[in-house]
Scaffold this motif. Structure first.
Motif, PDB file in Angstrom:
ATOM      1  N   ARG A  52       0.810  -1.217   0.000  1.00 19.75           N
ATOM      2  CA  ARG A  52       0.000   0.000   0.000  1.00 19.75           C
ATOM      3  C   ARG A  52       0.844   1.268   0.000  1.00 19.75           C
ATOM      4  O   ARG A  52       0.606   2.156  -0.842  1.00 19.75           O
ATOM      5  CB  ARG A  52      -0.957  -0.006   1.198  1.00 19.75           C
ATOM      6  N   PRO A  53       1.842   1.433   0.887  1.00 19.38           N
ATOM      7  CA  PRO A  53       2.644   2.665   0.823  1.00 19.38           C
ATOM      8  C   PRO A  53       3.405   2.813  -0.484  1.00 19.38           C
ATOM      9  O   PRO A  53       3.587   3.936  -0.969  1.00 19.38           O
ATOM     10  CB  PRO A  53       3.597   2.542   2.020  1.00 19.38           C
ATOM     11  N   VAL A  54       3.842   1.710  -1.089  1.00 21.54           N
ATOM     12  CA  VAL A  54       4.541   1.806  -2.369  1.00 21.54           C
ATOM     13  C   VAL A  54       3.591   2.279  -3.457  1.00 21.54           C
ATOM     14  O   VAL A  54       3.927   3.173  -4.255  1.00 21.54           O
ATOM     15  CB  VAL A  54       5.171   0.448  -2.747  1.00 21.54           C
ATOM     16  N   ARG A  55       2.393   1.710  -3.498  1.00 22.28           N
ATOM     17  CA  ARG A  55       1.410   2.129  -4.513  1.00 22.28           C
ATOM     18  C   ARG A  55       0.994   3.588  -4.292  1.00 22.28           C
ATOM     19  O   ARG A  55       0.788   4.328  -5.254  1.00 22.28           O
ATOM     20  CB  ARG A  55       0.194   1.211  -4.461  1.00 22.28           C
ATOM     21  N   ARG A  56       0.844   3.983  -3.022  1.00 24.19           N
ATOM     22  CA  ARG A  56       0.480   5.369  -2.736  1.00 24.19           C
ATOM     23  C   ARG A  56       1.571   6.331  -3.205  1.00 24.19           C
ATOM     24  O   ARG A  56       1.283   7.372  -3.805  1.00 24.19           O
ATOM     25  CB  ARG A  56       0.224   5.530  -1.236  1.00 24.19           C
ATOM     26  N   LEU A  59      11.146   0.907   4.111  1.00 26.51           N
ATOM     27  CA  LEU A  59      11.307  -0.382   3.445  1.00 26.51           C
ATOM     28  C   LEU A  59      12.689  -0.959   3.699  1.00 26.51           C
ATOM     29  O   LEU A  59      12.839  -2.171   3.882  1.00 26.51           O
ATOM     30  CB  LEU A  59      11.084  -0.218   1.937  1.00 26.51           C
ATOM     31  N   LEU A  60      13.710  -0.105   3.722  1.00 24.76           N
ATOM     32  CA  LEU A  60      15.065  -0.589   3.992  1.00 24.76           C
ATOM     33  C   LEU A  60      15.150  -1.207   5.376  1.00 24.76           C
ATOM     34  O   LEU A  60      15.703  -2.298   5.555  1.00 24.76           O
ATOM     35  CB  LEU A  60      16.060   0.567   3.852  1.00 24.76           C
ATOM     36  N   ARG A  61      14.568  -0.506   6.350  1.00 27.01           N
ATOM     37  CA  ARG A  61      14.567  -1.044   7.717  1.00 27.01           C
ATOM     38  C   ARG A  61      13.760  -2.340   7.777  1.00 27.01           C
ATOM     39  O   ARG A  61      14.197  -3.329   8.389  1.00 27.01           O
ATOM     40  CB  ARG A  61      13.986  -0.004   8.675  1.00 27.01           C
ATOM     41  N   GLY A  62      12.597  -2.339   7.117  1.00 28.62           N
ATOM     42  CA  GLY A  62      11.778  -3.548   7.106  1.00 28.62           C
ATOM     43  C   GLY A  62      12.458  -4.703   6.403  1.00 28.62           C
ATOM     44  O   GLY A  62      12.359  -5.858   6.838  1.00 28.62           O
ATOM     45  N   MET A  63      13.190  -4.403   5.311  1.00 28.13           N
ATOM     46  CA  MET A  63      13.874  -5.466   4.584  1.00 28.13           C
ATOM     47  C   MET A  63      15.014  -6.052   5.401  1.00 28.13           C
ATOM     48  O   MET A  63      15.268  -7.254   5.347  1.00 28.13           O
ATOM     49  CB  MET A  63      14.402  -4.931   3.253  1.00 28.13           C
ATOM     50  N   TYR A  64      15.714  -5.203   6.150  1.00 30.37           N
ATOM     51  CA  TYR A  64      16.771  -5.727   7.014  1.00 30.37           C
ATOM     52  C   TYR A  64      16.181  -6.695   8.039  1.00 30.37           C
ATOM     53  O   TYR A  64      16.744  -7.767   8.303  1.00 30.37           O
ATOM     54  CB  TYR A  64      17.505  -4.595   7.725  1.00 30.37           C
ATOM     55  N   HIS A  65      15.030  -6.321   8.615  1.00 33.38           N
ATOM     56  CA  HIS A  65      14.383  -7.204   9.591  1.00 33.38           C
ATOM     57  C   HIS A  65      13.911  -8.491   8.910  1.00 33.38           C
ATOM     58  O   HIS A  65      14.092  -9.591   9.443  1.00 33.38           O
ATOM     59  CB  HIS A  65      13.207  -6.494  10.254  1.00 33.38           C
ATOM     60  N   ARG A  66      13.300  -8.343   7.724  1.00 36.17           N
ATOM     61  CA  ARG A  66      12.781  -9.530   7.041  1.00 36.17           C
ATOM     62  C   ARG A  66      13.926 -10.448   6.623  1.00 36.17           C
ATOM     63  O   ARG A  66      13.844 -11.675   6.778  1.00 36.17           O
ATOM     64  CB  ARG A  66      11.975  -9.108   5.809  1.00 36.17           C
ATOM     65  N   LEU A  67      15.001  -9.854   6.096  1.00 33.85           N
ATOM     66  CA  LEU A  67      16.141 -10.667   5.690  1.00 33.85           C
ATOM     67  C   LEU A  67      16.776 -11.345   6.900  1.00 33.85           C
ATOM     68  O   LEU A  67      17.124 -12.530   6.853  1.00 33.85           O
ATOM     69  CB  LEU A  67      17.165  -9.783   4.973  1.00 33.85           C
ATOM     70  N   GLY A  68      16.913 -10.599   8.008  1.00 30.93           N
ATOM     71  CA  GLY A  68      17.486 -11.192   9.214  1.00 30.93           C
ATOM     72  C   GLY A  68      16.639 -12.316   9.764  1.00 30.93           C
ATOM     73  O   GLY A  68      17.168 -13.377  10.145  1.00 30.93           O
ATOM     74  N   ASP A  69      15.319 -12.115   9.791  1.00 31.96           N
ATOM     75  CA  ASP A  69      14.425 -13.174  10.277  1.00 31.96           C
ATOM     76  C   ASP A  69      14.509 -14.411   9.392  1.00 31.96           C
ATOM     77  O   ASP A  69      14.496 -15.542   9.883  1.00 31.96           O
ATOM     78  CB  ASP A  69      12.979 -12.660  10.324  1.00 31.96           C
ATOM     79  N   HIS A  70      14.584 -14.171   8.068  1.00 30.34           N
ATOM     80  CA  HIS A  70      14.643 -15.314   7.147  1.00 30.34           C
ATOM     81  C   HIS A  70      15.972 -16.068   7.295  1.00 30.34           C
ATOM     82  O   HIS A  70      15.989 -17.304   7.321  1.00 30.34           O
ATOM     83  CB  HIS A  70      14.477 -14.821   5.709  1.00 30.34           C
ATOM     84  N   LEU A  71      17.063 -15.321   7.404  1.00 29.14           N
ATOM     85  CA  LEU A  71      18.369 -15.963   7.565  1.00 29.14           C
ATOM     86  C   LEU A  71      18.432 -16.764   8.857  1.00 29.14           C
ATOM     87  O   LEU A  71      19.080 -17.815   8.919  1.00 29.14           O
ATOM     88  CB  LEU A  71      19.476 -14.910   7.551  1.00 29.14           C
ATOM     89  N   ALA A  72      17.748 -16.266   9.890  1.00 28.29           N
ATOM     90  CA  ALA A  72      17.750 -16.976  11.173  1.00 28.29           C
ATOM     91  C   ALA A  72      16.974 -18.284  11.100  1.00 28.29           C
ATOM     92  O   ALA A  72      17.168 -19.165  11.942  1.00 28.29           O
ATOM     93  CB  ALA A  72      17.160 -16.080  12.264  1.00 28.29           C
ATOM     94  N   ARG A  73      16.097 -18.426  10.100  1.00 30.34           N
ATOM     95  CA  ARG A  73      15.296 -19.651   9.977  1.00 30.34           C
ATOM     96  C   ARG A  73      15.860 -20.631   8.953  1.00 30.34           C
ATOM     97  O   ARG A  73      15.360 -21.741   8.826  1.00 30.34           O
ATOM     98  CB  ARG A  73      13.852 -19.292   9.613  1.00 30.34           C
TER      99      ARG A  73
END
Length: 571
Positions: A15-19, A85-99
């Protein structure tokens, strides 16, 4: 591009990207429409009553002000969304790498992820903050200007519109023709970087061989390959850049000739022709910028593709209803495991009752370390089962399994912090007395006493400021502090000097006391004190028994023992 970006980011950021995209499009349209007021302005200025231009000039100024406000808001939105998005991607990438399974990580993986998480992620996320607004402006503003041309003269508008498919076709053709060159250059860049690191690491060998004055052939070849790939990238971009420039110039020339013809025939006023030419000139800058934007977008898209591939890597499945193991025994039941197209373990079965010690011995490449990794669930087996406390490790949550196991590796990694911080990783809530006690048990206190900073000494990245034996003592203290009932040891003394080996061996003995232990060893000092020994070769258990039993059999283990330092020392 936008679809891949949204897929990589996740649905919560769509949504924020489309907006932001809608706001940037509105800004680009407003910019194009504001130029429509140039026609009445020029008509009044070139007419008999130039003072009539004032209302139009004021309207034009107001339109530009509205555009400026929209541009400010859209750019600010782009930067805010980009940083979010950069902050969110760092969290998402970190969470994924941890799994991801720990076995997924290798030397090449670590380098790839480190580059991707640094420069790659910044480049990919720069699309929103830095590339999206110029790209939308370069596409939408000229189209809006073409519509404005149609409003004043359909013939001039149609002539300008004819250039649109040519520009779009050239842009897509350039992107496709450069895709292979970009990929080759990126590959050559990675190869050259690796060769530079190899050259630096090989300096002791090169100097010992007296080759300090010679060129390093592999590095030279890699750099020449990078040079050739860079040249091909430039040459592949050249036709598109030249073609785009010629198309824009040709469009302006056609409009100039057509406008002059219509003006001379009285079909259109001079002011209208002049205004349309000004509009056409305004189209040139954003259209010509498409070449530069396209190259940067392709680079960002390549990083997005790598991010997408990484995020699509399947983590180890987690049990929906995890089972807590009741005991501390470990077992491999008919385990088969393949890696890299090779069978590493083939139908291996063994069990270690709670509180006993199992030593795993065998030649290099036999599958010993893999056996430990399967117990810790670095990988999942392809056949059979690995059990801890009678429960399949796939049915135990990752947190519960890691709480049951303490691992001491041969190659110890310490975080860039103090000695105390690295020891406390075993149990962050431990009190000072417990930390000091495990340090004494691991003989780490001897190291701390001779360091100027004591417990506050910084170990450097990876523990580079400590020796191998000192790092190993920190690792043992960390494992002691964790106080897990199952201990996995992977050749922890194989590269230590005699003094450090004796200290580490003493710490290991204290770590193993009363715990279920599976140890992999090349040096045989601790093997003879194990409750049971298995000899692994070719991914299979070829001998099993106590130390004395295996020596009496005179088989592979006896041969191994006969050439070991422990045997030579008469232990």
């Amino acid at each position: 591009m936008i679809g891949m970006l949204l897929r990589v980011l996740g649905h919560q950021y769509a949504r924020p990207v489309r907006r932001t995209l809608a706001l940037m499009t509105t800004t680009a349209v407003a910019e194009g429409l504001s130029y429509a007021l140039l026609v009445p302005v020029l008509r009044a200025l070139l007419g008999s009553t130039p003072e009539d231009a004032w209302p139009w000039l004021i309207a034009f100024g107001a339109a530009v002000a509205v555009y400026a406000v929209l541009r400010y808001v859209s750019d600010l939105s782009g930067f805010r969304v980009g940083t979010t998005l950069l902050r969110g991607m760092y969290h998402r990438l970190g969470d994924h790498l941890a799994r991801l399974p720990l076995g997924w990580y290798g030397t090449d993986r670590v380098g790839e992820v480190s580059v991707l998480a640094g420069r790659g992620l910044l480049q990919a996320m720069s699309v929103i903050a830095h590339l999206l607004a110029p790209f939308v402006s370069a596409c939408v503003t000229p189209l809006t200007i073409v519509v404005v041309m149609f409003a004043f003269d359909a013939r001039m508008g149609l002539a300008a519109l004819a250039a649109v498919p040519v520009v779009a076709g050239l842009w897509r053709w350039t992107g496709r023709s450069m895709a292979a060159a970009d990929a080759e250059r990126a590959e050559r860049d990675r190869e050259a970087t690796g060769r530079v690191i190899e050259y630096l690491q090989a300096q002791p060998v090169l100097r010992a061989g007296g080759r300090t004055a010679e060129r390093f052939g592999l590095l030279d070849d890699a750099l020449h390959g990078l040079q050739r790939a860079s040249r091909r990238t430039v040459l592949s971009a050249l036709p598109g850049v030249v073609g785009l420039t010629l198309t824009v110039q040709a469009m302006f020339t056609v409009l100039l000739i057509l406008g002059a013809y219509l003006a001379l025939g009285g079909a259109i006023g001079t002011a209208e022709v002049l205004a349309i030419l000004v509009l056409a000139a305004r189209c040139a800058d954003p259209l010509l910028s498409l070449s530069d934007i396209g190259g940067r977008l392709r680079g960002a898209r390549a990083e997005l593709a790598r991010l997408d591939a990484l995020l699509r890597t399947e983590p180890l499945p987690q049990a929906r209803e995890p089972i807590q193991p009741a005991g501390h025994d470990v077992e491999l039941a008919s385990v088969t495991f393949r890696h890299g197209g090779r069978t590493v373990l083939d139908d291996v079965s063994l069990s270690v009752p709670a509180g006993q010690r199992l030593a795993v011995v065998g030649p290099s490449g036999a599958g010993k370390s893999t056996l430990l990794q399967l117990l810790a669930r670095f990988h999942d087996v392809e056949a059979g089962a690995v059990r801890v406390g009678g429960v399949d490790v796939r049915a135990i949550s990752t947190e519960a399994l890691m709480a049951q196991i303490a691992i001491v590796f041969q190659d110890v990694y310490l975080f860039d912090g103090t000695i105390e911080e690295n020891v406390r990783l075993g149990r962050p809530d431990a009190d000072e007395a417990q930390v000091r006690a495990v340090a004494a048990a691991a003989r780490l206190d001897e190291v701390i006493e001779r360091l100027p900073g004591g417990w506050a000494t910084n170990v450097g990245e990876g523990g580079a400021l400590l020796s191998g034996g000192e790092r190993q003592r920190v690792s043992i203290a960390r494992a002691l502090l964790k106080n897990a009932p199952v201990v996995l040891l992977d050749e922890v003394t194989s590269a230590l000097d005699p003094v450090n080996e004796a200290a580490v061996h003493e710490g290991i003995e204290r770590l193993m006391a009363g715990r279920t232990v599976v140890m992999v060893a090349h040096r045989m000092r601790t093997v003879q004190h194990a409750d049971r020994v298995v000899f692994v070769d070719g991914g299979r258990i070829v001998e099993e028994g106590t130390h004395d039993e295996l020596l009496r059999r005179g088989g592979r283990y006896a041969d191994f023992w006969s050439v070991s330092p422990a045997s030579a020392a008469g232990e």
